[in-house]
Structure formats: structure tokens, C-alpha cells
Design a protein around this motif. Structure first.
Motif, PDB file in Angstrom:
ATOM      1  N   PHE A 639       0.971  -1.052  -0.041  1.00 21.15           N
ATOM      2  CA  PHE A 639       0.118  -0.047   0.106  1.00 21.15           C
ATOM      3  C   PHE A 639       0.908   1.311  -0.095  1.00 21.15           C
ATOM      4  O   PHE A 639       2.003   1.170   0.535  1.00 21.15           O
ATOM      5  N   ARG A 640       0.259   2.319  -0.769  1.00 22.25           N
ATOM      6  CA  ARG A 640       0.907   3.577  -0.598  1.00 22.25           C
ATOM      7  C   ARG A 640      -0.067   4.713  -0.632  1.00 22.25           C
ATOM      8  O   ARG A 640      -0.892   4.413  -1.399  1.00 22.25           O
ATOM      9  N   ALA A 641       0.064   5.709   0.290  1.00 22.18           N
ATOM     10  CA  ALA A 641      -0.666   6.826   0.144  1.00 22.18           C
ATOM     11  C   ALA A 641      -0.436   7.630  -1.099  1.00 22.18           C
ATOM     12  O   ALA A 641       0.714   7.730  -1.424  1.00 22.18           O
ATOM     13  N   ILE A 642      -1.717   8.112  -1.841  1.00 28.73           N
ATOM     14  CA  ILE A 642      -1.513   8.938  -2.998  1.00 28.73           C
ATOM     15  C   ILE A 642      -1.500  10.437  -2.421  1.00 28.73           C
ATOM     16  O   ILE A 642      -2.183  10.808  -1.621  1.00 28.73           O
ATOM     17  N   PRO A 643      -0.676  11.044  -3.049  1.00 30.09           N
ATOM     18  CA  PRO A 643       0.088  11.031  -4.449  1.00 30.09           C
ATOM     19  C   PRO A 643       1.150   9.929  -4.189  1.00 30.09           C
ATOM     20  O   PRO A 643       1.711  10.021  -3.141  1.00 30.09           O
ATOM     21  N   LEU A 644       1.408   9.440  -5.403  1.00 25.17           N
ATOM     22  CA  LEU A 644       2.773   8.517  -5.195  1.00 25.17           C
ATOM     23  C   LEU A 644       4.115   9.202  -5.872  1.00 25.17           C
ATOM     24  O   LEU A 644       4.013  10.089  -6.739  1.00 25.17           O
ATOM     25  N   SER A 645       5.268   8.898  -5.113  1.00 19.52           N
ATOM     26  CA  SER A 645       6.561   9.375  -6.137  1.00 19.52           C
ATOM     27  C   SER A 645       7.092   8.192  -6.762  1.00 19.52           C
ATOM     28  O   SER A 645       6.622   7.194  -6.594  1.00 19.52           O
ATOM     29  N   ARG A 646       8.159   8.353  -7.641  1.00 20.44           N
ATOM     30  CA  ARG A 646       8.700   7.421  -8.331  1.00 20.44           C
ATOM     31  C   ARG A 646       9.147   6.263  -7.447  1.00 20.44           C
ATOM     32  O   ARG A 646       9.192   5.106  -7.550  1.00 20.44           O
ATOM     33  N   HIS A 647       9.859   6.890  -6.300  1.00 25.49           N
ATOM     34  CA  HIS A 647      10.482   5.836  -5.211  1.00 25.49           C
ATOM     35  C   HIS A 647       9.363   5.118  -4.761  1.00 25.49           C
ATOM     36  O   HIS A 647       9.703   3.740  -4.535  1.00 25.49           O
ATOM     37  N   ASP A 648       8.167   5.588  -4.364  1.00 24.14           N
ATOM     38  CA  ASP A 648       7.075   4.830  -3.993  1.00 24.14           C
ATOM     39  C   ASP A 648       6.667   3.856  -4.627  1.00 24.14           C
ATOM     40  O   ASP A 648       6.446   2.446  -4.347  1.00 24.14           O
ATOM     41  N   ALA A 649       6.357   4.276  -6.334  1.00 24.66           N
ATOM     42  CA  ALA A 649       6.055   3.161  -7.095  1.00 24.66           C
ATOM     43  C   ALA A 649       7.105   2.031  -7.008  1.00 24.66           C
ATOM     44  O   ALA A 649       6.776   0.808  -7.085  1.00 24.66           O
ATOM     45  N   CYS A 650       8.168   2.499  -7.222  1.00 22.80           N
ATOM     46  CA  CYS A 650       9.296   1.469  -7.499  1.00 22.80           C
ATOM     47  C   CYS A 650       9.415   0.337  -5.993  1.00 22.80           C
ATOM     48  O   CYS A 650       9.378  -0.887  -6.374  1.00 22.80           O
ATOM     49  N   SER A 651       9.199   1.083  -4.996  1.00 24.24           N
ATOM     50  CA  SER A 651       9.385   0.342  -3.951  1.00 24.24           C
ATOM     51  C   SER A 651       7.995  -0.549  -3.596  1.00 24.24           C
ATOM     52  O   SER A 651       8.293  -1.656  -3.091  1.00 24.24           O
ATOM     53  N   MET A 652       7.031  -0.193  -4.203  1.00 25.85           N
ATOM     54  CA  MET A 652       5.903  -1.154  -4.056  1.00 25.85           C
ATOM     55  C   MET A 652       6.186  -2.412  -4.760  1.00 25.85           C
ATOM     56  O   MET A 652       5.699  -3.536  -4.527  1.00 25.85           O
ATOM     57  N   VAL A 653       6.656  -2.362  -5.940  1.00 28.94           N
ATOM     58  CA  VAL A 653       6.989  -3.617  -6.778  1.00 28.94           C
ATOM     59  C   VAL A 653       7.887  -4.398  -6.375  1.00 28.94           C
ATOM     60  O   VAL A 653       7.741  -5.640  -6.222  1.00 28.94           O
ATOM     61  N   GLU A 654       8.773  -3.681  -5.511  1.00 28.54           N
ATOM     62  CA  GLU A 654       9.884  -4.593  -4.812  1.00 28.54           C
ATOM     63  C   GLU A 654       9.457  -5.082  -3.506  1.00 28.54           C
ATOM     64  O   GLU A 654      10.092  -6.056  -2.961  1.00 28.54           O
ATOM     65  N   GLN A 655       8.327  -4.672  -2.965  1.00 27.14           N
ATOM     66  CA  GLN A 655       8.085  -4.966  -1.550  1.00 27.14           C
ATOM     67  C   GLN A 655       7.407  -6.317  -1.445  1.00 27.14           C
ATOM     68  O   GLN A 655       7.557  -7.211  -0.372  1.00 27.14           O
ATOM     69  N   ILE A 656       6.453  -6.856  -2.512  1.00 21.44           N
ATOM     70  CA  ILE A 656       5.730  -7.799  -2.284  1.00 21.44           C
ATOM     71  C   ILE A 656       6.573  -9.074  -2.170  1.00 21.44           C
ATOM     72  O   ILE A 656       7.769  -9.117  -2.701  1.00 21.44           O
ATOM     73  N   LYS A 657       6.160 -10.245  -1.317  1.00 21.89           N
ATOM     74  CA  LYS A 657       6.865 -11.147  -1.263  1.00 21.89           C
ATOM     75  C   LYS A 657       7.076 -12.071  -2.684  1.00 21.89           C
ATOM     76  O   LYS A 657       8.114 -12.714  -2.481  1.00 21.89           O
ATOM     77  N   ALA A 658       6.184 -12.103  -3.212  1.00 17.70           N
ATOM     78  CA  ALA A 658       6.167 -12.731  -4.582  1.00 17.70           C
ATOM     79  C   ALA A 658       6.925 -12.066  -5.824  1.00 17.70           C
ATOM     80  O   ALA A 658       6.764 -12.361  -7.018  1.00 17.70           O
ATOM     81  N   ARG A 659       7.861 -11.066  -5.340  1.00 13.69           N
ATOM     82  CA  ARG A 659       8.638 -10.180  -6.414  1.00 13.69           C
ATOM     83  C   ARG A 659       9.224 -11.059  -7.343  1.00 13.69           C
ATOM     84  O   ARG A 659       9.580 -10.802  -8.459  1.00 13.69           O
ATOM     85  N   LYS A 660       9.843 -12.232  -6.885  1.00  9.34           N
ATOM     86  CA  LYS A 660      10.714 -13.261  -7.771  1.00  9.34           C
ATOM     87  C   LYS A 660       9.929 -13.486  -8.873  1.00  9.34           C
ATOM     88  O   LYS A 660      10.616 -13.820  -9.970  1.00  9.34           O
ATOM     89  N   ILE A 661       8.543 -13.572  -8.671  1.00  7.59           N
ATOM     90  CA  ILE A 661       7.943 -13.855 -10.016  1.00  7.59           C
ATOM     91  C   ILE A 661       7.718 -12.834 -10.859  1.00  7.59           C
ATOM     92  O   ILE A 661       8.081 -13.378 -12.173  1.00  7.59           O
ATOM     93  N   LEU A 662       7.957 -11.987 -10.486  1.00  5.34           N
ATOM     94  CA  LEU A 662       7.800 -10.677 -11.356  1.00  5.34           C
ATOM     95  C   LEU A 662       9.135 -10.755 -12.304  1.00  5.34           C
ATOM     96  O   LEU A 662       9.282 -10.158 -13.540  1.00  5.34           O
ATOM     97  N   LYS A 663      10.288 -11.098 -11.551  1.00  6.09           N
ATOM     98  CA  LYS A 663      11.497 -11.095 -12.260  1.00  6.09           C
ATOM     99  C   LYS A 663      11.910 -12.486 -13.031  1.00  6.09           C
ATOM    100  O   LYS A 663      12.789 -12.491 -13.662  1.00  6.09           O
ATOM    101  N   GLY A 664      11.054 -13.126 -13.213  1.00  7.87           N
ATOM    102  CA  GLY A 664      11.007 -14.413 -14.135  1.00  7.87           C
ATOM    103  C   GLY A 664      11.387 -15.464 -13.646  1.00  7.87           C
ATOM    104  O   GLY A 664      12.456 -15.578 -12.738  1.00  7.87           O
ATOM    105  N   VAL A 665      10.506 -16.721 -13.530  1.00  8.76           N
ATOM    106  CA  VAL A 665      10.806 -17.989 -12.988  1.00  8.76           C
ATOM    107  C   VAL A 665      10.588 -18.898 -13.923  1.00  8.76           C
ATOM    108  O   VAL A 665       9.887 -18.987 -14.716  1.00  8.76           O
ATOM    109  N   ARG A 666      11.289 -20.143 -13.777  1.00  2.00           N
ATOM    110  CA  ARG A 666      11.128 -21.394 -14.785  1.00  2.00           C
ATOM    111  C   ARG A 666      11.153 -20.901 -16.160  1.00  2.00           C
ATOM    112  O   ARG A 666      10.149 -21.266 -16.863  1.00  2.00           O
TER     113      ARG A 666
END
Length: 723
Positions: A639-666
Motif C-alpha cells: 500500500f502507498r498513500a496517494i500521491p505517489l513518487s517514483r520511489h514509492d511506485a518502485c518500492s511497491m513492486v519490490e516490496q511484495i513477497k512474490a517479487r521473484k515471480i515478477l523477475k521471471g521464474v522457470r
């Protein structure tokens, strides 16, 4: 003024009465069972240098201080009034405070909003009286306050030391717990404490502003059950954390805890996970266990920050080194990869059996010369791969464990560590199993401002807070928020039409809004009669298509048989059209069907979800996570409060536990992270521009290695703010 600019804040008015030069005790008493007695004792015993005005119509003197029958009879206007009377008397007394020119009042009594409707009415009367008289109110339903640098101890707490931790707590027992913990620690002290109670007037954001300006406060610390105006707290915290650490422990992490918080303070506790995320977004250090509050506050107050999360561990025991490594990894910290030069230098002073990789295990090298640990710390300090240094083991107790004559060498080691701490910007954090008995070397470290912990877990939490703060401050240039988009006239008309018809936006309207403001959207057509399907088929050609019913009366389209997939050609489209109409009529005979939405099928990719809600405490908040079972079962979202900064948006993508899936698996390709970040920022800018938008749900969004596809979009109209 642009949306990214803020006006320079004025000095907090709370200075006028949280550091008062005079105080009235309304309900002062010589009865030891009364709060008016304890307040008087605390002031007299601690040597308060200001003027005390006991107010009691039945007493001439209280504890040797002249008493007055009423506030009106006081010879001067005190800065602060402590009101120790029953709740029903509070409104009238606040009116008297206003007439006397008193700037602030503390209402100790309970029996207000937290008790129900009648209490809420009484609380409103209290607030009306305070505002009419220009009096700021602490409480009601508060434990009180102290300012130890002013020797103002209204709680009559014994053995509480003046220091640099400001503490605001909705629990009086939590204050007592920390005071006892600080007394045992022997080195930690407090500047100001306030129990905000119901926050009828003064809220957490006001106290934070005060603590940020207080020269005696080095770190602002909060125990929070529920924010009343979380949005304002975030705005103030964003300013304050740039120069001063802020620590928050938020209770109510479970449904049971949230219910308890509401009944105790009448506050709305909100979502715990969301609260933690939005607090961290503005640089607040959030602790998740109550026994971490004081260690983290002490550590941040003394050490402020680390450059990052790379920690070098040096230990005189393999077992504790392993435990430290486990805890560091669990906390999201990294074990520094030591340079070859560092390992070579360590090898020159340690025994051959020592482990020279991180964690460094001296393996008996320090048994006869414990000061060697300080030399190792100096070597580690010069390694650019190291952000902070963690000493783990029995330093301070070598003369107890092995031989008394080692005390001198331990003291020399302590002095070397202090010298190193003064010349480096890398935090030195020490855990010693001898910390509970505070031997001389550890006392010396404490006195010099080096924190020593008797828990590896507490020390690791401090290291994590230091690293998180350093990374946040380093990224401060990226915290600039993008401006909201300019509202579109046609979109405004769409909202007005939906509001008039008593519905939310149709899917195609929601997608049109997003498309208008630069969100990449697939082509689509709305079909209101079957004869138009010839045109649709010609337009899309051989692409596989999806058809969905458009109806304000059918929210769950799949449940109603209102979705058909993999349609190719006119014949398939006509069959699907008829089938959907029949299924939806059976599902909801009275449903008004506007038509069918036809759009190309999204190709296979990684499903994510993006949602927006207008939280009653924190305002508009954006959510991001993986779609499917990940959001429904694992609740793996950020979660992030709006408005977002670019740092906020990047950190959201990196925060989730399943971020490895976003980086490509199998063998799957990594998703286009920049495209997702861009989408999050666009959504933030859109939500800011349209107060008519109450909720937004993009689920799923299919993320690809070259962009994304918004498969479904839902926007709920804000009927409370639909201008």
C-alpha cells in the motif's frame, strides 16, 4: 503553489503549554488517592521551577502551596490547566479557562466518546467550549503528561530520567512499561510524554510537530491505537523524518486488537498492513513488537542512520554468529561481502582457525586480549562494502569469564570503540550476553553514547531501522510527487451521468477514463444489438475475443454467465451474444442490459492487481500485488498513500513477497517493471484529479516483458463527493 510545494509551517502553539512556566491544578487535593494530589506531589517533589496554582474551593493551602477557590480568582493567567474533576464539569471549566486566557488544558476524566452517544455529546460540548475560548485541549480520557526538562511531572512517576526520547502514547500502561524498562537500562531518558486520549482537539500530527521542534527531543516515539487524522500525520511526518527519526508502534494488527482499540479510545483503527506501509512511505520507523519500542528509539536517537542494509558481524562465538545471521536475513538485511583486503588484514591479527568471511568468528583469538575486537571493528569500518558493524558475543564479560586482569584490556577496547564511533558514520551496534549485569566496559560504552543490547533480536531490529532510515533519506530526491492530471470534460460528464443514474461506471467507461489520461488500453467495442456483430467481426478479424455483459445490475459477470472467451469470427460472436443474454436473463430477470463489451483476449503473462480506496483515516491509498490466489489467499500486497513518487511506485513492486515471480521464474521472462511503475504513477495522478472516484479496481492487469494489458477495470462513484 504547485501540488508538490508546501507552505513553511509555523511554530507549534503547543510550546506555550507543553513547556509551561505556570500551571493551575483544578481539583488539587491533599488526599493521596486523588489525581490532584499526585500532580501536586510530582511538581513539588521534582522541584518544578514555574508557578503552581492549586484550585480547590475548600482548601487554603495544599502541600504548602497557596490554593485558590476558582480559576477566576487566580492572580495571573497560567500557561496550562490540569483539570482533575469529573467529566460533566469539563465544558464549564474550559469556558473559565478561556475567560482567564489559559492556553492549554489537560482533561483527565473519561466518560466521553468512548462510552457511547451521550459521552459523544458531552465531548462535543467540551470541544465547543474550548474553541470558543481559544483553549487547546489534551485528552479527554488521558493519563496526563510530563516535561522532564522543565521538571514538570504531573504523573508523579519515580526514577524517570530526563533524556531525549519524546513519547506520545494512547496507553498509560505502555508509558509505565517503558519507564520501568528505561530505569533498568539506566541510560535512556525521556523529554516529553503526553497521553493524547480521545484526541478531541490535539492529534498525533500536532504532537509530532511539537516534538520535531523541541530541542530536547532527539527521536519522536508513538504508541498508536488509532489515528483520527492519519492524512495530516503523514504530511507532518514526511517533513519531520527528513531531520529527526520518528518511531511508531501501531497496535490493532489483528481483528481482535482492532476491536479492543476502538472500545478503548473510540478511534477508528483501520487496516494494520495499510497503516504500516503508509507510515514507512514517509520515513517512519515502524516496530511490530512492543518490546522493540525503547531499543529502536534509543538506537535511532544515538546513531540516526546507516548508509544501507549491509551489515558486518564480528563474533566470539559461532552459535551466536549463526543466530545473528539468521535474524539479520529475516529482517531484510544483508551480510556484507568482505573485500579480499579486509579478510587479509583480519587474518593478520586473528588465529588461523578464525573464520574470515562474514560473519567473522574470532574463534578464541580474543580470549586473552578482548581489545582485539575493537581492532577488528576498525578494519571492518574501512571496507566500502560495510554499512554498519554488529559486535556479537561476550564483550564486557571477559574478565568475568576468564581472568580478572582482562578488565583493563576490555576497558582499552571500549575506549577504542568509542574513538571509532566518533570518527565514523557507520553505526556500531553491540550485543553482549553480559549486558544484563552492566559490567564496567559496557557501562563506559553506554555513557559514551554507544547502545548495548542484551537481545540479538533487539539489536537486529535497530540495525534494520538504521538501514531503512538511511535508504529513505538517500532517496529523498526521488520523493517528489507528480502533479495530478487535468480533469477531462467528457470524463466529468460520464461521472455526472453515472451519478444521476445511481450507478458506478461501466467497465468501458472506466477504461475510457484511463485511456484518456495515457494508460495503455486494448481496443474494444460496445455492441448494443446483435446486428452490429458483423462490424465487430470485421474490425477485429481473426483475433481471439472476449465478450462481457454490460449491466449496472450484474456486478459479478462470470457468476451470471455473462462472459465468453476465445471467440473467433462472426458466428461465434453471435452465438456468444445469444447465450449471454439468455444466461443473464435467467440470473437476473429484471436486470437492465446495456449491451456487450467485446475486446481482444489478453495473451498469457503475469497477473497483478492494482486497487485504490479512499480510506477514512489516510485518504486515497493505492494497492499493488500479484493477482489470482496471491491477493485472495496470501494477501501479498503493498500500500502507498496517494500521491505517489517514483520511489514509492518502485518500492511497491519490490516490496511484495512474490517479487521473484515478477523477475521471471522457470524460464518465464521478467515483467516490464518500468511499465508497471509508470502505470502506478498514472493511476495516482488520475485519482488525485477526480474526487468523484471512490474506488478503483484493475484486476487483473496482465504484466508482460514489454508492457501490460488492463483486462478488467471497475470504478465506484463517490456519492459523497461527486461534484
Amino acid at each position: 503553489m504547485s501540488s508538490t510545494e508546501t507552505a513553511s509551517p509555523q511554530r507549534s502553539p503547543l510550546h506555550d503549554f507543553l513547556a509551561p512556566d505556570s500551571i493551575a491544578i483544578v481539583g488539587a487535593s491533599a488526599d493521596p488517592t486523588k489525581r490532584g494530589y499526585k500532580a501536586m506531589v510530582g511538581l513539588v517533589k521534582d522541584g518544578y521551577q514555574g508557578t503552581i496554582y492549586p484550585v480547590n474551593p475548600k482548601a487554603k493551602m495544599i502541600l504548602g502551596v497557596k490554593a485558590y477557590p476558582s480559576l477566576a480568582d487566580l492572580p495571573a493567567s497560567p500557561d496550562l490547566a490540569l483539570i482533575c474533576t469529573p467529566a460533566a464539569m469539563a465544558p464549564a471549566l474550559l469556558t473559565e479557562c478561556g475567560k482567564k486566557g489559559i492556553k492549554g488544558a489537560i482533561i483527565l476524566a473519561s466518560g466521553f466518546r468512548e462510552t457511547g452517544l451521550e459521552g459523544a455529546k458531552l465531548e462535543q460540548q467540551l470541544l465547543d467550549a474550548a474553541r470558543q475560548g481559544g483553549v487547546r485541549v489534551i485528552g479527554p480520557n488521558t493519563s496526563g503528561m510530563f516535561n522532564l526538562h522543565k521538571k514538570l511531572n504531573l504523573l508523579d512517576l519515580a526514577n524517570v530520567k530526563a533524556g531525549d526520547i519524546g513519547f506520545i502514547s494512547q496507553s498509560g500502561n505502555m508509558l509505565l512499561s517503558l519507564v520501568l524498562e528505561a530505569e533498568h537500562n539506566g541510560h535512556v531518558g525521556f523529554s516529553t510524554y503526553v497521553g493524547p486520549g480521545n484526541q478531541t482537539d490535539i492529534g498525533f500530527n500536532d504532537y509530532l510537530r511539537y516534538l520535531s521542534e523541541d530541542p530536547n527531543t532527539r527521536v519522536a516515539t508513538f504508541y498508536v491505537e488509532g489515528f483520527r487524522d492519519g492524512r495530516r500525520f503523514l504530511n507532518v511526518a514526511r517533513e519531520v523524518t527528513a531531520t529527526k527519526p520518528v518511531v511508531v508502534y501501531k497496535s490493532g494488527s489483528t481483528e481482535q486488537g482492532r476491536k479492543a482499540a476502538s472500545s478503548h479510545t473510540g478511534a477508528l483503527a483501520g487496516s494494520y498492513a495499510m497503516t504500516v506501509d503508509v507510515l514507512r512511505q514517509v520515513g517512519v520507523s515502524v516496530v511490530q513488537h512492543s518490546d522493540e519500542i525503547l531499543p529502536v528509539a534509543e538506537g535511532l536517537g544515538l546513531l540516526q542512520q546507516a548508509r544501507g542494509k549491509r551489515v558486518a558481524v564480528i563474533s566470539d562465538g559461532g552459535g551466536q554468529a549463526t543466530i545473528a545471521s539468521d535474524r539479520l536475513t529475516e529482517a531484510g538485511l544483508e551480510l556484507s561481502v568482505l573485500s579480499d583486503a579486509t579478510r587479509h588484514r583480519l587474518g593478520e591479527i586473528l588465529l588461523p582457525q578464525a573464520s574470515l568471511v562474514n560473519p567473522v568468528d574470532v574463534a578464541g583469538s580474543t580470549d586473552v586480549r578482548p581489545s582485539l575486537l575493537a581492532e577488528c571493528m576498525e578494519i571492518l569500518n574501512e571496507d566500502d562494502n560495510v554499512d554498519s558493524i554488529f559486535l556479537v558475543g561476550m564483550f564486557g564479560g571477559y574478565h568475568i569469564r576468564f581472568a580478572e586482569h582482562l578488565l583493563g584490556d576490555e576497558m582499552r577496547g571500549a575506549e577504542s570503540m568509542i574513538e571509532l564511533a566518533h570518527k565514523t558514520d557507520k553505526p556500531l551496534v553491540i550485543y553482549s550476553l553480559y549486558a544484563p549485569i552492566s559490567p564496567p566496559a559496557l557501562r563506559r560504552l553506554h555513557e559514551a553514547g554507544l547502545p548495548v543490547y542484551n537481545s540479538i533480536e533487539h539489536a537486529v531490529r535497530v540495525l534494520a531501522a538504521l538501514g531503512e532510515r538511511g535508504i529513505y533519506l538517500a532517496a529523498s530526491a526521488e520523493h517528489t510527487h507528480l502533479a495530478a492530471v487535468t480533469p477531462d470534460v467528457e470524463v466529468q460528464a460520464t461521472f455526472a451521468k453515472a451519478l444521476k443514474e445511481g450507478r458506478d461506471l461501466f467497465e468501458y467507461e472506466a477504461k475510457s477514463l484511463l485511456r484518456t489520461h495515457g494508460v495503455a488500453m486494448p481496443a474494444e467495442m460496445v455492441v448494443r444489438e446483435a446486428d452490429k456483430l458483423t462490424e465487430v467481426a470485421a474490425h477485429f478479424g481473426s483475433q481471439p475475443l472476449v465478450m462481457k455483459v454490460v449491466s449496472k445490475d450484474i456486478l459479478h459477470k462470470s457468476d451470471a454467465g455473462g462472459v465468453k472467451l476465445n471467440l473467433r469470427g462472426e458466428t461465434a460472436l453471435r452465438e456468444a451474444y445469444g447465450s449471454i443474454m439468455e444466461s443473464c436473463r435467467d440470473y437476473s430477470p429484471d436486470a437492465v442490459i446495456e449491451g456487450m463489451l467485446v475486446t481482444p483476449m489478453a495473451r498469457k503473462g503475469t497477473e497483478v492487481i492494482i486497487g485504490v480506496m479512499r480510506d477514512p483515516i489516510f485518504g486515497p491509498v493505492l494497492m499493488f500485488g500479484l493477482g489470482g490466489i496471491f491477493v485472495e489467499i496470501l494477501e501479498d500486497v503493498a500500500f502507498r498513500a496517494i500521491p505517489l513518487s517514483r520511489h514509492d511506485a518502485c518500492s511497491m513492486v519490490e516490496q511484495i513477497k512474490a517479487r521473484k515471480i515478477l523477475k521471471g521464474v522457470r524460464g518465464e521472462a521478467a515483467v516490464d517493471k518500468e511499465a508497471l511503475v509508470d502505470l502506478l504513477l498514472k493511476i495516482s495522478c488520475i485519482v488525485e484529479a477526480y474526487p468523484q472516484l471512490a474506488e478503483l479496481d484493475l484486476n487483473p492487469v496482465i504484466a508482460y516483458d514489454d508492457g501490460y494489458a488492463v483486462v478488467d477495470a471497475r470504478i465506484i462513484v463517490n456519492r459523497a463527493n461527486a461534484s
